[in-house]
Design a protein around this motif. Structure first.
Motif, short mmCIF file in Angstrom:
data_model
loop_
_atom_site.label_atom_id
_atom_site.label_comp_id
_atom_site.label_asym_id
_atom_site.label_seq_id
_atom_site.Cartn_x
_atom_site.Cartn_y
_atom_site.Cartn_z
N CYS A 305 1.83 6.61 -3.57
CA CYS A 305 1.25 6.13 -2.30
C CYS A 305 -0.28 6.96 -2.38
CB CYS A 305 1.85 6.76 -1.00
SG CYS A 305 2.39 8.71 -1.23
N LEU A 308 -3.07 4.41 -3.88
CA LEU A 308 -3.53 3.65 -3.10
C LEU A 308 -4.44 3.94 -2.02
CD1 LEU A 308 0.42 2.05 -2.14
CD2 LEU A 308 -1.53 0.83 -3.42
N GLU A 311 -7.65 4.81 -4.07
CA GLU A 311 -8.40 3.49 -4.73
C GLU A 311 -9.60 3.12 -3.57
OE1 GLU A 311 -7.18 -1.08 -5.08
OE2 GLU A 311 -5.56 0.33 -5.58
N ASN A 322 -6.87 -6.98 1.41
CA ASN A 322 -6.05 -6.23 0.36
C ASN A 322 -6.05 -4.61 0.69
OD1 ASN A 322 -4.46 -7.98 -0.88
ND2 ASN A 322 -6.05 -8.59 -2.22
N THR A 323 -7.41 -4.39 1.12
CA THR A 323 -7.70 -2.95 1.26
C THR A 323 -6.81 -2.37 2.37
OG1 THR A 323 -10.11 -3.28 0.64
CG2 THR A 323 -9.59 -1.55 1.82
N ASN A 326 -3.06 -2.24 1.21
CA ASN A 326 -2.82 -0.97 0.35
C ASN A 326 -2.78 0.24 1.36
OD1 ASN A 326 -3.00 -2.70 -1.95
ND2 ASN A 326 -4.81 -1.95 -2.42
N GLN A 329 0.58 -0.03 3.13
CA GLN A 329 1.82 0.36 2.08
C GLN A 329 1.77 1.82 1.91
OE1 GLN A 329 1.47 -1.75 -1.65
NE2 GLN A 329 3.20 -0.53 -2.50
#
Length: 478
Positions: A305, A308, A311, A322-323, A326, A329
């Motif tokens: 985690c 993520l 990043e 997607n940012t 992530n 998640q």
């Protein structure tokens, strides 16, 4: 690793050191590492090093007699021999992509690349530690008097090394290095003192290169939480008690082996102050040994985690759905790794499941069992509710605003951007609203990691209040 260089010399494989090819090793901070040879290792028969044009190790000896070990290499280009009637045959060239350069020693195998000490400079580490040897012990009035008399006083004392344990077999150290300008022989018109801050990792026994670089990344990750910005190593030097060089006259010293690898999208160096960081070493000096030791202890459990989250600091100039996904998640994963629990006790859930199955026609049992496999897991909404409670303080609550609205937006947007169901499209947020929602998730996760390490909530709240204008003003104004 911040300057380009080119090394010319001879290059050879550990299994055949007599067959050498001349060429150049080029380190380019923007393009990476390239080995250009006047020949090709594929021309050497029966070499155990070769496997589908990939090599674990290539050794080099430069024109200045410097030993080089290249590690993890791939053939990217190779010319074939061109035969022309009644003419001499030229030497074909080849090029290799290199992942790692070890400058200062030869290692014949991957297993030989072991060290017991790492010394590194990391971008913004000096500013984050914030300890200077320059002494300012005279008051304002005295300073004015000195200026009138055209006097200037400079006092400097090298700061003491700061030691901190990281694990049972690993100790960390902040080491301060002072570099004075060379003295003029006849006449001096300037004097320069430069101070550097190094991170040193000392192992009780030698470790392989992958483990050492992983430990460096773990420390660097903690630094990123404090900087609230990406960071990267500027230099890495290895030592090993077993790897020494004899210069004669009983002058035996540990070999200094410098590591180079390509770092994509290096940050532009600029003067940084504590105002540009979320928190500095000075904010947590008393608790730093405990916090950093907890970080090393818990990192492997939280790695999936955290990556993520981290990043986002390296891709901060690029934003997409997607940012957001992530970070959603990462929030779900953080809760699952630290606060996970079933919806109901396992015994009660099993009893309920068996009772339902006993009352339903057996032809539905296969479908029901699939539902039961995940039926006792917490959903995203519950995890977000508990995560917000875990992080709750005055500033986090101010940044989040309406908690129910925040949770609803994260849940609906996550579901839509994962499945793209038309029924969820109207509920998902888009554009700038999604960007701001992502930024809120980002500070929640940073706070969650810090609190999990033992960061005091009152201190965290104070830090967030002090840095509101720098980092969160656009969120609190919403």
């Amino acid at each position: 690793m911040t300057k380009n260089f080119e090394l010319k010399g001879e290059w050879f494989l550990p299994s055949n050191k007599t067959k050498r090819i001349s060429g150049s090793l080029i380190y380019d901070i923007d393009k990476g590492i390239t080995l250009k040879l006047h020949g090709n290792f594929n021309d050497f028969p029966n070499l155990s090093d070769k496997s589908d044009n990939q090599y674990d190790i290539i050794l080099g000896l430069t024109s200045k007699s410097e030993e080089i070990t290249l590690y993890n290499i791939f053939l990217s280009f190779s010319e074939g021999i061109r035969l022309v009637q009644n003419q001499e045959v030229g030497t074909p060239s080849s090029e290799y992509i290199v992942n790692y350069i070890f400058r200062g020693a030869h290692f014949n195998t991957q297993e030989d690349i072991k060290f017991d000490q790492l010394v590194t400079e990391i971008s913004d580490l000096e500013e984050w530690v914030g300890i200077s040897g320059f002494i300012k012990d005279f008051d304002f009035i005295k300073k004015i008097e000195m200026q009138k008399n055209h006097e200037f006083k400079l006092d400097y004392k090298l700061p003491s090394t700061i030691n901190f344990p990281l694990s049972e077999n690993l100790d960390g150290q902040f080491n301060f290095v002072m570099i004075p300008s060379s003295e003029a022989i006849h006449y001096q018109k300037q004097f320069l003192i430069t101070q550097r801050t190094e991170l040193i990792l000392k192992y009780k026994e030698e470790k392989n290169i992958e483990d050492i670089l992983n430990d460096l990344f773990i420390f660097q990750s903690f630094l990123i939480l404090g900087l609230y910005e990406k960071s990267h190593p500027k230099s890495i030097t290895f030592y090993n008690e077993k790897n020494k060089k004899n210069y004669g006259n009983d002058n035996i010293v540990k070999r200094e082996v410098k590591l180079y690898f390509h770092i994509s999208d290096q940050k532009i160096e600029k003067q940084k102050t504590f105002r540009d960081m979320l928190f500095s070493y000075g904010n947590i000096e008393d608790k730093f040994p405990e916090l950093i030791q907890n970080w090393f202890k818990k990192y492997n459990k939280l790695e999936s985690c955290f990556k993520l989250l981290i990043e986002q600091f390296y891709n901060e100039k690029r934003f997409s759905e997607n940012t957001f996904l992530n970070l959603a998640q990462a929030a779900e994963s953080f809760h699952a790794h630290t606060k996970d629990r079933p919806k109901m006790p396992k015994e009660e859930y099993t009893e309920m499941k068996n009772e339902i199955l006993s009352k339903v026609d057996s032809k539905y049992h296969t479908w029901l069992k699939d539902q039961f496999n995940f039926g006792n897991h917490l959903n995203l909404q519950t995890r977000l509710e508990e995560l917000l409670t875990f992080c709750s303080c005055d500033m986090i609550d101010k940044i989040i605003g309406n908690k129910n609205e925040f949770i609803k937006n994260v849940k609906n947007s996550r579901n839509y951007y994962t499945h793209y169901s038309l029924s969820l499209k109207k509920k998902a947020i888009k554009g700038s609203e999604l960007f701001y929602l992502t930024q809120k998730l980002k500070i929640i996760l940073v706070s969650a990691f810090l609190i999990e390490l033992g960061f005091d909530k009152n201190i965290l709240n104070q830090i967030l209040e002090e840095k509101e204008h720098r980092f969160f003003h656009f969120l609190t104004k919403l």
